[in-house]
Scaffold this active site. Structure first.
Site, short mmCIF file in Angstrom:
data_model
loop_
_atom_site.label_atom_id
_atom_site.label_comp_id
_atom_site.label_asym_id
_atom_site.label_seq_id
_atom_site.Cartn_x
_atom_site.Cartn_y
_atom_site.Cartn_z
N ARG A 1 35.76 12.50 69.12
CA ARG A 1 35.37 13.53 70.08
C ARG A 1 35.42 14.91 69.44
NH1 ARG A 1 38.38 16.30 74.53
NH2 ARG A 1 36.82 16.92 76.09
N HIS B 1 32.39 17.74 69.27
CA HIS B 1 32.55 19.10 69.78
C HIS B 1 32.39 20.13 68.67
CE1 HIS B 1 34.50 18.40 73.96
NE2 HIS B 1 33.73 17.38 73.63
N ASN C 1 37.35 22.22 75.59
CA ASN C 1 38.31 21.91 74.52
C ASN C 1 39.77 22.15 74.90
OD1 ASN C 1 36.10 21.36 72.85
ND2 ASN C 1 36.07 23.43 71.98
N HIS D 1 32.20 6.57 74.36
CA HIS D 1 33.12 6.40 75.49
C HIS D 1 33.53 4.94 75.68
CE1 HIS D 1 32.38 10.44 77.80
NE2 HIS D 1 32.96 10.60 76.62
#
Length: 325
Positions: free
Chosen positions: A69, A73, A101, A200
């Site tokens: 993740r 980001h 975040n 996910h």
């Protein structure tokens, strides 16, 4: 449950082929990415990163999802430039405090530890951005997913943008149209978006991000909603965690898509991929073909990893991933 076979030569070749052309910004510092970028200057880098990730995932399997993740980001904010790793200072506001975040992205200490080992072997040679790209690949593979050749040669940005982090990262309440447009602004297709959403299949989400779905939405399996409500009350418990994948929460497989077909997507944005829209057919395909998901995920990860900092971005190879040199 279908699992991923050992990656084929064709799959690895696909990743390498997709990696041929990517140039980082930074004027004279521009670099072409290549899986062999450090073959002479730091031939042990992949081994060091893999060892560090294996240790981290052994201690806590969730950390694999957290590092993956973090890479997403990073790449969605002015390219894959390690900007997410920069700490705030009295005169500098980084990306760690951005809405998507703050109190959410985790694992920075894992990257710090790997960077220290890399620096001990090859000082001032390997960028933090490349370490994160390798770590994300290893995270997927260590959790049972595919592996691929990672194009390398990124440099670390000397700046960051909290405003872009807030603007560019899709939220848990995003519609399908928003997801398609958000990924499209990064040059990624709807197919890339649906494949990358398969990340996910591992990881956890906080109650505050799926509460509305499990209490107010109708396109959700009733028993699944009841199960998630047990740990996510209507009020309070915002930080309570639940796995994205109700079947195999810490295994990188195609169960995420099987969950969507049975209306067991945890986030609103997850279930949007299978809700009578344009991605339904692809979700069904991934739900029954782990090999197709693996191939598309790898290709999309390489494309995302090739995202470029904007022209003129000042770059360097940081000695400490948390601060500029």
């Amino acid at each position: 449950m279908a699992t991923f076979a050992r990656p084929t030569a064709a799959l690895l070749a696909l990743a390498a082929a997709a990696a041929v052309v990517a140039v980082l910004g930074g004027g004279a510092e521009a670099q072409q990415l290549s899986p062999n970028f450090y073959s002479s200057s730091c031939p042990s880098v992949a081994t060091i990163v893999r060892r560090g990730m294996a240790s981290a995932v052994q201690k806590e399997r969730r950390m694999g999802a957290s590092i993956l993740r973090m890479f997403f980001h990073d790449c969605f904010v002015n390219g894959c430039d390690g900007s997410i790793l920069l700490d705030d200072t009295p005169t500098f506001t980084g990306e760690k405090g951005a809405g998507p975040n703050a109190n959410s992205v985790r694992g920075f200490e894992v990257i710090d530890a790997i960077k220290a080992q890399v620096e001990a072997s090859c000082r001032a040679t390997v960028s933090c951005a490349d370490i994160l790209a390798l770590a994300a690949r290893d995270a997927v593979n260590l959790l049972g997913g595919p592996t691929w050749s990672v194009p390398l040669g990124r440099r670390d940005s000397r700046t960051a943008s909290q405003s872009l982090a807030n603007a560019n990262l899709p939220g848990p309440g995003s519609s399908l149209a928003t997801l398609v447009s958000t990924f499209g602004r990064q040059g990624l297709s709807a197919r890339d978006m649906t494949a990358l959403s398969g990340a996910h299949t591992v990881g956890r989400s906080q109650c505050q991000f799926f509460r509305a779905r499990i209490y107010t939405e109708s396109n959700i399996n009733g028993s699944f909603a009841a199960l998630r409500q047990r740990a996510c009350p209507r009020s309070g418990g915002d930080g309570n965690l639940a796995p994205f994948d109700v079947q195999t929460p810490d295994a990188f497989d195609n169960a995420y898509y099987q969950n969507l077909v049975t209306r067991k997507g945890l986030l609103h944005s997850d279930q949007e991929l299978f809700n009578g829209g344009a991605q339904d057919a692809l979700v069904r395909q991934y739900s029954s073909s782990p090999s197709q998901f693996a191939a598309d995920f790898v290709a999309a990860m390489v494309r995302m990893g090739n995202l470029l900092p904007s022209s003129g971005t000042r770059t360097e190879v940081r000695l400490n991933c948390r601060k500029v040199n």
